[in-house]
Design a protein around this motif. Sequence first.
Motif, PDB file in Angstrom:
ATOM      1  N   GLU A  58      62.762  75.987  31.412  1.00 32.85           N
ATOM      2  CA  GLU A  58      62.437  75.973  32.618  1.00 32.85           C
ATOM      3  C   GLU A  58      61.258  76.777  32.944  1.00 32.85           C
ATOM      4  OE1 GLU A  58      64.619  77.567  36.724  1.00 32.85           O
ATOM      5  OE2 GLU A  58      65.776  77.496  34.890  1.00 32.85           O
ATOM      6  N   MET A  59      60.794  77.581  32.208  1.00 37.88           N
ATOM      7  CA  MET A  59      59.691  78.505  32.521  1.00 37.88           C
ATOM      8  C   MET A  59      58.313  77.498  32.457  1.00 37.88           C
ATOM      9  SD  MET A  59      58.117  82.049  30.713  1.00 37.88           S
ATOM     10  CE  MET A  59      57.666  81.142  29.275  1.00 37.88           C
ATOM     11  N   PHE A  60      58.190  76.980  31.175  1.00 34.19           N
ATOM     12  CA  PHE A  60      57.144  76.105  31.118  1.00 34.19           C
ATOM     13  C   PHE A  60      56.994  74.738  32.035  1.00 34.19           C
ATOM     14  CE2 PHE A  60      56.652  78.693  27.249  1.00 34.19           C
ATOM     15  CZ  PHE A  60      55.396  78.638  27.174  1.00 34.19           C
ATOM     16  N   ARG A  61      58.141  74.290  32.313  1.00 33.09           N
ATOM     17  CA  ARG A  61      58.304  73.295  33.385  1.00 33.09           C
ATOM     18  C   ARG A  61      57.459  73.645  34.620  1.00 33.09           C
ATOM     19  NH1 ARG A  61      63.654  72.444  34.137  1.00 33.09           N
ATOM     20  NH2 ARG A  61      63.529  70.840  31.923  1.00 33.09           N
ATOM     21  N   ALA A  62      57.789  74.772  35.169  1.00 32.13           N
ATOM     22  CA  ALA A  62      57.181  75.575  36.212  1.00 32.13           C
ATOM     23  C   ALA A  62      55.576  75.928  36.016  1.00 32.13           C
ATOM     24  CB  ALA A  62      58.048  76.495  37.018  1.00 32.13           C
ATOM     25  N   CYS A  63      55.620  76.674  34.896  1.00 31.30           N
ATOM     26  CA  CYS A  63      54.334  77.401  34.616  1.00 31.30           C
ATOM     27  C   CYS A  63      53.550  76.915  33.235  1.00 31.30           C
ATOM     28  CB  CYS A  63      54.627  78.761  34.711  1.00 31.30           C
ATOM     29  SG  CYS A  63      55.430  79.560  35.805  1.00 31.30           S
ATOM     30  N   PRO A  64      53.096  75.766  33.245  1.00 31.88           N
ATOM     31  CA  PRO A  64      52.582  75.008  32.074  1.00 31.88           C
ATOM     32  C   PRO A  64      51.367  75.820  31.576  1.00 31.88           C
ATOM     33  CG  PRO A  64      52.065  73.783  34.115  1.00 31.88           C
ATOM     34  CD  PRO A  64      52.930  74.564  34.373  1.00 31.88           C
ATOM     35  N   GLN A  65      50.757  76.553  32.613  1.00 31.24           N
ATOM     36  CA  GLN A  65      49.405  77.292  32.050  1.00 31.24           C
ATOM     37  C   GLN A  65      49.700  78.588  31.202  1.00 31.24           C
ATOM     38  OE1 GLN A  65      51.052  77.345  34.968  1.00 31.24           O
ATOM     39  NE2 GLN A  65      50.715  79.619  35.787  1.00 31.24           N
ATOM     40  N   VAL A  66      50.962  78.981  31.178  1.00 30.56           N
ATOM     41  CA  VAL A  66      51.284  79.985  30.175  1.00 30.56           C
ATOM     42  C   VAL A  66      50.677  79.719  28.813  1.00 30.56           C
ATOM     43  CG1 VAL A  66      52.975  81.607  29.093  1.00 30.56           C
ATOM     44  CG2 VAL A  66      53.286  80.840  31.462  1.00 30.56           C
ATOM     45  N   ASN A  67      49.747  80.781  28.493  1.00 25.31           N
ATOM     46  CA  ASN A  67      48.953  80.435  27.136  1.00 25.31           C
ATOM     47  C   ASN A  67      49.338  81.720  25.959  1.00 25.31           C
ATOM     48  OD1 ASN A  67      47.379  82.282  28.349  1.00 25.31           O
ATOM     49  ND2 ASN A  67      45.764  80.697  28.579  1.00 25.31           N
ATOM     50  N   VAL A  72      54.216  74.512  20.557  1.00 25.09           N
ATOM     51  CA  VAL A  72      54.008  75.295  19.294  1.00 25.09           C
ATOM     52  C   VAL A  72      52.590  75.717  19.456  1.00 25.09           C
ATOM     53  CG1 VAL A  72      55.585  73.734  18.048  1.00 25.09           C
ATOM     54  CG2 VAL A  72      53.098  72.589  18.926  1.00 25.09           C
ATOM     55  N   ASP A  73      51.730  75.137  20.462  1.00 26.02           N
ATOM     56  CA  ASP A  73      50.537  75.564  20.600  1.00 26.02           C
ATOM     57  C   ASP A  73      50.216  76.814  21.351  1.00 26.02           C
ATOM     58  OD1 ASP A  73      51.199  74.250  23.009  1.00 26.02           O
ATOM     59  OD2 ASP A  73      49.322  73.492  23.446  1.00 26.02           O
ATOM     60  N   VAL A  74      51.533  77.611  21.844  1.00 23.76           N
ATOM     61  CA  VAL A  74      51.236  78.821  22.343  1.00 23.76           C
ATOM     62  C   VAL A  74      51.867  80.037  21.737  1.00 23.76           C
ATOM     63  CG1 VAL A  74      52.288  80.058  24.406  1.00 23.76           C
ATOM     64  CG2 VAL A  74      52.002  77.827  24.753  1.00 23.76           C
TER      65      VAL A  74
END
Length: 498
Positions: free
Chosen positions: A74-83, A104-106
Amino acid sequence: MRTCFSRDDGIGYHIALAGTGEPFALLVDLLARETAGGGEGRVALAAVLSRDVADGLRIRLDELGVAIFPDAVEMFRACPQVNLVFDLCSEVEAEGDMLAGVPVDVPVLGRPSASLLWELLSGVVPVTGRTVRRSHAREMLMTIINGVEEDILLLDAQGRIVDMNAQVCERHARSKDELVGHHCLELEGDGFCRRDEGECPFSQTLRTGRKAEALHTSVDGDGRVFYHRIYTYPVFSPKGRLTHVVEMRRDITDRTHTEQQLQQAQKMAAIGELSTYVAHEIRNPLFAIGGFANSLLRSPGLTESEREKVGIILKESRRLETILRSMLNFARPTDGRSAAVEVNAVVEETVQLMRSGCEHHGVRVEMNLDLGVARARGVPELIKQCLINMVKNSMEAMEGGGTVRLATGMTGRWVEIVVADDGPGIPENIQNQIFNPFFSTKDKGSGLGLAMSRKIVDDLGGRLTLESRPGQGTTVTMHLVPVAAVDASELDERPDPE
């Protein structure tokens, strides 16, 4: 749907914190400040991944617009810019596998890396001079605020505690996390914020957008009254909306007590002069009235009705004479010849005098005497007079009967004589008037008993204190100066006043 910062905000690292383990709170505190600062640094707190966030931190994150998610999907669906993700999960949280779904790239860094980042961020990052200066100024401001003796609270528009200075935590023996999120009413209890008159300063500031202040009183478990001056100040957002209120609570009990003592001393001096003048001016005509009333009463030509009326005149003139005598005694300086007083003996003599009268009113008298108590500097008869006044007041307060307890002892540098009853107690709003001359809650009496007692004790170098709560009785304590070994022989040689 909950959203995060965009990719085009100029921030290098959008960090998500997963779990609530150490140093979760420290990282939230530091990253949240940089997030609130408008993105001048290279890092920002983008999201929190947790199923158990403390109320205080949840309120703070909500204000900053930082979303909280129960799982990574749910977090990456709403915040895809998290790196960048820091794994701070406890053993219990790890079992829930909240991190399942992290791309996998985060990079996912563990707790040691998080601790290292916190050290770097607190000392090095961000490196721009303006942000470093702002951080240093913030630290200086918090040092100053924490050094202030008054309680300082930051409240949101609903009255919930957002932040506070160290004094608040120290006085309540609770951590900041335990207090944040509670309503300001809960800090001292409902009794503290009860307003008998006027508007609550917090509500007034919310309504007017201006500074407000008020005097609050509270009663502790021992029945002692405390005075607090409350100041509230509005805090506005950049758009001019009132978002928070700063509340400062200053304990002015000592100052108020000193002011009351000064006012009392000035009042006593004025009343003393007036009493002497009035008593002397009235006494001569009163003496004539009493004399002629006596002559008329002996006259054989009076009818029964006339004799009854003359008797009333004589009785009332005698009562007025008693009041005038009390006024003169009140105005007269206390005899300064001190002796070494055996306080236990004085208490026993007082009880012997008052016991029959008390028992007649259904009041039981008890004594608890400290056999090792020191002798006190004073005048035995005057101390006895004070005790008689105190016991008499307790007896008259318990119309349905009760118990009066007299005790002796030592506390700190004082010899103490305590008179306590289980009567109805004294309302908070009149406690500061109890020692005023001519103030009385009874239909009969001059209102000089306690005023005279305080004057006597003050003149002896001691003090008289009162503790009372409605429905729980009243305790009056006489604090007297003990006799030191160096002056005991000198005092013993002085004769007691007759």
